[in-house]
Design a protein around this motif. Structure first.
Motif, PDB file in Angstrom:
ATOM      1  N   LEU A 193     -98.359  30.690 -34.980  1.00 46.59           N
ATOM      2  CA  LEU A 193     -97.125  30.138 -34.382  1.00 46.59           C
ATOM      3  C   LEU A 193     -95.948  30.188 -35.352  1.00 46.59           C
ATOM      4  O   LEU A 193     -94.809  30.432 -34.960  1.00 46.59           O
ATOM      5  CB  LEU A 193     -97.356  28.684 -33.951  1.00 46.59           C
ATOM      6  CG  LEU A 193     -98.112  28.470 -32.633  1.00 46.59           C
ATOM      7  CD1 LEU A 193     -98.461  27.001 -32.467  1.00 46.59           C
ATOM      8  CD2 LEU A 193     -97.285  28.961 -31.433  1.00 46.59           C
ATOM      9  N   TYR A 194     -96.226  29.956 -36.641  1.00 48.61           N
ATOM     10  CA  TYR A 194     -95.116  29.810 -37.602  1.00 48.61           C
ATOM     11  C   TYR A 194     -95.088  30.896 -38.676  1.00 48.61           C
ATOM     12  O   TYR A 194     -94.151  30.940 -39.482  1.00 48.61           O
ATOM     13  CB  TYR A 194     -95.210  28.440 -38.282  1.00 48.61           C
ATOM     14  CG  TYR A 194     -95.055  27.275 -37.315  1.00 48.61           C
ATOM     15  CD1 TYR A 194     -96.163  26.561 -36.871  1.00 48.61           C
ATOM     16  CD2 TYR A 194     -93.795  26.915 -36.820  1.00 48.61           C
ATOM     17  CE1 TYR A 194     -96.040  25.514 -35.974  1.00 48.61           C
ATOM     18  CE2 TYR A 194     -93.656  25.866 -35.928  1.00 48.61           C
ATOM     19  CZ  TYR A 194     -94.790  25.171 -35.504  1.00 48.61           C
ATOM     20  OH  TYR A 194     -94.657  24.129 -34.606  1.00 48.61           O
ATOM     21  N   MET A 240     -91.762  25.269 -27.855  1.00 54.41           N
ATOM     22  CA  MET A 240     -92.763  24.754 -28.791  1.00 54.41           C
ATOM     23  C   MET A 240     -93.635  23.702 -28.105  1.00 54.41           C
ATOM     24  O   MET A 240     -94.858  23.700 -28.261  1.00 54.41           O
ATOM     25  CB  MET A 240     -92.100  24.178 -30.036  1.00 54.41           C
ATOM     26  CG  MET A 240     -93.087  23.839 -31.144  1.00 54.41           C
ATOM     27  SD  MET A 240     -94.373  25.085 -31.401  1.00 54.41           S
ATOM     28  CE  MET A 240     -93.404  26.360 -32.197  1.00 54.41           C
ATOM     29  N   VAL A 241     -93.023  22.869 -27.273  1.00 56.49           N
ATOM     30  CA  VAL A 241     -93.814  21.843 -26.567  1.00 56.49           C
ATOM     31  C   VAL A 241     -94.830  22.531 -25.653  1.00 56.49           C
ATOM     32  O   VAL A 241     -96.004  22.200 -25.620  1.00 56.49           O
ATOM     33  CB  VAL A 241     -92.899  20.897 -25.768  1.00 56.49           C
ATOM     34  CG1 VAL A 241     -93.727  20.001 -24.839  1.00 56.49           C
ATOM     35  CG2 VAL A 241     -92.056  20.040 -26.716  1.00 56.49           C
ATOM     36  N   ALA A 242     -94.366  23.546 -24.918  1.00 57.66           N
ATOM     37  CA  ALA A 242     -95.274  24.270 -24.013  1.00 57.66           C
ATOM     38  C   ALA A 242     -96.397  24.934 -24.817  1.00 57.66           C
ATOM     39  O   ALA A 242     -97.561  24.898 -24.415  1.00 57.66           O
ATOM     40  CB  ALA A 242     -94.500  25.321 -23.226  1.00 57.66           C
ATOM     41  N   SER A 243     -96.059  25.513 -25.970  1.00 63.73           N
ATOM     42  CA  SER A 243     -97.070  26.189 -26.803  1.00 63.73           C
ATOM     43  C   SER A 243     -98.135  25.188 -27.236  1.00 63.73           C
ATOM     44  O   SER A 243     -99.337  25.434 -27.111  1.00 63.73           O
ATOM     45  CB  SER A 243     -96.402  26.809 -28.038  1.00 63.73           C
ATOM     46  OG  SER A 243     -95.390  27.715 -27.649  1.00 63.73           O
ATOM     47  N   TRP A 262    -101.869  34.535 -27.270  1.00 61.82           N
ATOM     48  CA  TRP A 262    -100.979  34.832 -26.156  1.00 61.82           C
ATOM     49  C   TRP A 262     -99.631  34.108 -26.303  1.00 61.82           C
ATOM     50  O   TRP A 262     -98.581  34.721 -26.171  1.00 61.82           O
ATOM     51  CB  TRP A 262    -101.602  34.404 -24.836  1.00 61.82           C
ATOM     52  CG  TRP A 262    -102.727  35.261 -24.340  1.00 61.82           C
ATOM     53  CD1 TRP A 262    -102.923  36.608 -24.543  1.00 61.82           C
ATOM     54  CD2 TRP A 262    -103.841  34.820 -23.555  1.00 61.82           C
ATOM     55  NE1 TRP A 262    -104.066  37.014 -23.917  1.00 61.82           N
ATOM     56  CE2 TRP A 262    -104.652  35.946 -23.317  1.00 61.82           C
ATOM     57  CE3 TRP A 262    -104.240  33.587 -23.031  1.00 61.82           C
ATOM     58  CZ2 TRP A 262    -105.831  35.883 -22.568  1.00 61.82           C
ATOM     59  CZ3 TRP A 262    -105.402  33.517 -22.273  1.00 61.82           C
ATOM     60  CH2 TRP A 262    -106.186  34.650 -22.064  1.00 61.82           C
ATOM     61  N   ILE A 263     -99.689  32.823 -26.592  1.00 62.91           N
ATOM     62  CA  ILE A 263     -98.457  32.031 -26.609  1.00 62.91           C
ATOM     63  C   ILE A 263     -97.611  32.369 -27.840  1.00 62.91           C
ATOM     64  O   ILE A 263     -96.383  32.352 -27.797  1.00 62.91           O
ATOM     65  CB  ILE A 263     -98.760  30.517 -26.505  1.00 62.91           C
ATOM     66  CG1 ILE A 263     -97.540  29.774 -25.952  1.00 62.91           C
ATOM     67  CG2 ILE A 263     -99.219  29.934 -27.826  1.00 62.91           C
ATOM     68  CD1 ILE A 263     -97.182  30.103 -24.517  1.00 62.91           C
ATOM     69  N   SER A 264     -98.262  32.759 -28.929  1.00 62.53           N
ATOM     70  CA  SER A 264     -97.512  33.171 -30.127  1.00 62.53           C
ATOM     71  C   SER A 264     -96.814  34.502 -29.879  1.00 62.53           C
ATOM     72  O   SER A 264     -95.659  34.700 -30.274  1.00 62.53           O
ATOM     73  CB  SER A 264     -98.451  33.297 -31.329  1.00 62.53           C
ATOM     74  OG  SER A 264     -99.111  32.083 -31.584  1.00 62.53           O
ATOM     75  N   GLN A 265     -97.500  35.414 -29.197  1.00 63.35           N
ATOM     76  CA  GLN A 265     -96.899  36.717 -28.862  1.00 63.35           C
ATOM     77  C   GLN A 265     -95.769  36.522 -27.835  1.00 63.35           C
ATOM     78  O   GLN A 265     -94.727  37.166 -27.912  1.00 63.35           O
ATOM     79  CB  GLN A 265     -97.970  37.655 -28.294  1.00 63.35           C
ATOM     80  CG  GLN A 265     -99.092  37.989 -29.242  1.00 63.35           C
ATOM     81  CD  GLN A 265     -98.845  39.256 -30.053  1.00 63.35           C
ATOM     82  OE1 GLN A 265     -97.857  39.954 -29.839  1.00 63.35           O
ATOM     83  NE2 GLN A 265     -99.723  39.548 -30.991  1.00 63.35           N
ATOM     84  N   TRP A 266     -95.985  35.594 -26.890  1.00 64.22           N
ATOM     85  CA  TRP A 266     -94.959  35.297 -25.885  1.00 64.22           C
ATOM     86  C   TRP A 266     -93.700  34.750 -26.554  1.00 64.22           C
ATOM     87  O   TRP A 266     -92.594  35.208 -26.327  1.00 64.22           O
ATOM     88  CB  TRP A 266     -95.505  34.267 -24.888  1.00 64.22           C
ATOM     89  CG  TRP A 266     -94.471  33.680 -23.963  1.00 64.22           C
ATOM     90  CD1 TRP A 266     -93.970  34.232 -22.813  1.00 64.22           C
ATOM     91  CD2 TRP A 266     -93.795  32.420 -24.128  1.00 64.22           C
ATOM     92  NE1 TRP A 266     -93.024  33.392 -22.258  1.00 64.22           N
ATOM     93  CE2 TRP A 266     -92.909  32.273 -23.050  1.00 64.22           C
ATOM     94  CE3 TRP A 266     -93.866  31.395 -25.100  1.00 64.22           C
ATOM     95  CZ2 TRP A 266     -92.088  31.146 -22.892  1.00 64.22           C
ATOM     96  CZ3 TRP A 266     -93.046  30.279 -24.946  1.00 64.22           C
ATOM     97  CH2 TRP A 266     -92.173  30.170 -23.865  1.00 64.22           C
ATOM     98  N   LYS A 267     -93.916  33.821 -27.512  1.00 64.92           N
ATOM     99  CA  LYS A 267     -92.806  33.173 -28.227  1.00 64.92           C
ATOM    100  C   LYS A 267     -92.058  34.232 -29.048  1.00 64.92           C
ATOM    101  O   LYS A 267     -90.831  34.292 -29.049  1.00 64.92           O
ATOM    102  CB  LYS A 267     -93.412  32.092 -29.125  1.00 64.92           C
ATOM    103  CG  LYS A 267     -92.460  31.234 -29.879  1.00 64.92           C
ATOM    104  CD  LYS A 267     -93.246  30.117 -30.583  1.00 64.92           C
ATOM    105  CE  LYS A 267     -92.460  29.536 -31.737  1.00 64.92           C
ATOM    106  NZ  LYS A 267     -92.320  30.498 -32.856  1.00 64.92           N
ATOM    107  N   GLU A 268     -92.825  35.136 -29.707  1.00 67.90           N
ATOM    108  CA  GLU A 268     -92.202  36.196 -30.516  1.00 67.90           C
ATOM    109  C   GLU A 268     -91.356  37.109 -29.631  1.00 67.90           C
ATOM    110  O   GLU A 268     -90.255  37.497 -29.999  1.00 67.90           O
ATOM    111  CB  GLU A 268     -93.291  37.015 -31.212  1.00 67.90           C
ATOM    112  CG  GLU A 268     -92.760  38.067 -32.180  1.00 67.90           C
ATOM    113  CD  GLU A 268     -93.882  38.879 -32.828  1.00 67.90           C
ATOM    114  OE1 GLU A 268     -94.661  39.518 -32.072  1.00 67.90           O
ATOM    115  OE2 GLU A 268     -93.974  38.866 -34.066  1.00 67.90           O
TER     116      GLU A 268
END
Ligand code: SDX
Length: 444
Positions: free
Chosen positions: A105-106, A173-176, A407-413
């Motif tokens: 994530l970070y 970030m909350v959703a992640s 998935w959520i890290s790739q989505w955020k990126e």
């Protein structure tokens, strides 16, 4: 047949370029070659259609980079997998899943304080809206838990409206964190529902993997203590499945996210794609295959079938689009398999002996050597999970639980990538040229 020629040039110091020449017209287009920090360079073809009115053609995207990403790198030739530069075998051996989630994530491993804050945030988001309980009762008891996962995760956007605005960094970030935190609860409840047992709530005193195993196997009638060998093995299995570049389900999440759909809908799309037996559904398919083979004496006939072009049978758990050497996750998974079976006192687990015999025979067969087909992450995971008490139908659910952070890290990126735009591939049209409408009476 029109011919084109691709010249790759890059005089010392000058930026490398690739020039495509259409030999029938003499027209050419020169495109920049871009180099990343690891792995193959790319030819930037973004202006290709504008200048040539031609598309590239790459079914299955075997030679296509769909995005820039800094999360995960795979070198399939040497069997290397890195998350944020750290190798998967080191992370599996020395780190834990919460640290790997933070890293994805970070981009950095957390300090002690950052880790404590992150684990607290995940722990305190693990409960579900109580109304979601009744959502389960709409399913048949024998519904495949992956069907329940797709439904329940997709429905989260109907409950968590305050984390669906993808333009808001805080809401992203909350959703992640909500998704990472709630997947174990959703998964465990899908299992409990299928066996008619009461749901077990998350326990904030437990670690992530321990909590999941507790929600899976505890009942309200008695204390249930998760053995540390099993919670450590579960945590390792989560790490091994966390992220894996632009695989089919991650690309699905990115494509769904590129339309600015809410994160819960995007992850539900990823779960649906992962379910396929060619992808995350392979771990369940491996167990079915091993049970069908039944005995080492039958292995040769199945390897023969796997090599037969006219037989759709494939050796599940073998082969990979990227790994043309051993899948490093399979190495760690096999070692963990032995640890869990030793702990459980399952010495001569017949399926493990069969799997190891199958692996040995396959790896010595010239077809598998020539095709560079090695066991992948799914080959051993089913054997461990079954030994731990999970039914086959839960194997891909566990894959989805672990892959949610990827998935959520790739989505955020992707959402935060300034060059991202809605994904919209083109095609090579092979249908009917334009023709006039034929009235019904004239159609014979
Ligand atoms: C995952 O992409 C990822 O990163 C995925 C994943 C992740 O973490 O997200 O790693 C998780 O999905 C792992 C893969 C799990 N799937 C399986 O174990 C199912 C069995 N494997 C195959 O279906 C296949 O190997 C794939 C789908 C995994 C890869 O397929 P490719 O890259 O498209 O390769 P291919 O199908 O074109 O096969 C190349 C050749 C073919 O022969 P030819 O047409 O060249 O003559 O190898 C053969 C195939 O017939 N082949 C197999 C085989 N896998 C490929 N032959 C027999 N048994 C197999 N398992």
């Amino acid at each position: 047949m029109a011919e084109t020629q691709l010249d790759v040039k890059g005089a010392q110091g000058a930026p490398a370029t690739a020039t495509l020449v259409d030999n029938t017209t003499g027209k050419s287009v020169t495109m920049p070659i871009i180099e990343g920090s690891e792995g193959p360079k790319v030819i930037d073809i973004r202006k290709l259609y504008g200048e040539t009115k031609m598309f590239t053609f790459d079914p299955g995207f075997t030679s296509t980079a769909s995005c820039e990403s800094g999360l995960t790198f795979i070198d399939g030739d040497v069997g290397m997998l890195l998350h944020g530069g750290y190798s998967i075998d080191e992370l599996a051996d020395k780190s834990d899943f919460m640290e790997v989630c933070y890293l994805l994530l970070y981009g950095e491993l957390p300090t002690r304080t950052q880790k404590a804050d992150f684990v607290h945030a995940i722990t305190y988001h693990s409960m579900l809206q109580e109304q979601l309980r009744s959502f389960y009762s709409g399913f048949r008891r024998d519904a495949h838990p992956m069907a329940i996962m797709v439904g329940v995760v997709g429905a989260l956007s109907a409950f968590y409206h305050d984390s669906t605005d993808i333009r808001d960094e805080h809401q992203r970030m909350v959703a992640s964190r909500r998704l990472i935190a709630k997947m174990p609860t959703i998964a465990a409840w899908a299992y409990k529902y299928s066996i008619g047992q009461p749901f077990i709530y998350p326990n904030n005193k437990m670690g992530y993997a321990e909590n999941f195993l507790h929600m899976m196997f505890a009942t309200p009638c008695e204390d249930y203590v998760v053995h540390p060998v099993l919670s450590r093995a579960m945590d390792k299995i989560f790490i091994l499945h966390a992220d894996h570049e632009q695989n089919a389900s991650t690309s699905t999440v990115r494509l769904a996210g590129s339309s600015h759909a809410n994160p819960f809908a995007c992850i539900a799309a990823g779960i649906a794609c992962l379910w396929g037996p060619a992808h995350g559904g392979a771990n369940e398919a491996v167990l079915k295959m091993l049970e069908e083979i039944g005995d080492v004496s039958h292995v040769d006939q199945y390897v023969k079938r796997a090599k037969d072009k006219d037989d759709p049978f494939r050796l599940m758990g073998f082969g990979h689009r990227v790994y043309k050497n051993y899948d490093p996750r399979a190495t760690v998974m096999r070692q963990t398999c032995h640890e869990v079976l030793d702990h459980l006192g399952i010495k001569d687990e017949p399926l493990l002996k069969l799997a190891m015999a199958l692996e040995k025979i396959a790896l010595e067969d010239e077809y598998f050597i020539e095709k560079k087909l090695y066991p992948n992450v799914d080959f051993y995971s089913g054997i461990i999970l079954r030994a731990m008490g999970f039914p086959n139908t839960m194997f891909t659910v566990i894959f989805a639980l672990a892959r949610t952070v990827g998935w959520i890290s790739q989505w955020k990126e992707m959402i935060e990538d300034p060059i991202q735009k809605i994904g919209r591939p083109r095609q090579l049209y092979v249908g009917e040229p334009r023709r006039g409408y034929v009235p019904l009476d004239d159609r014979g």
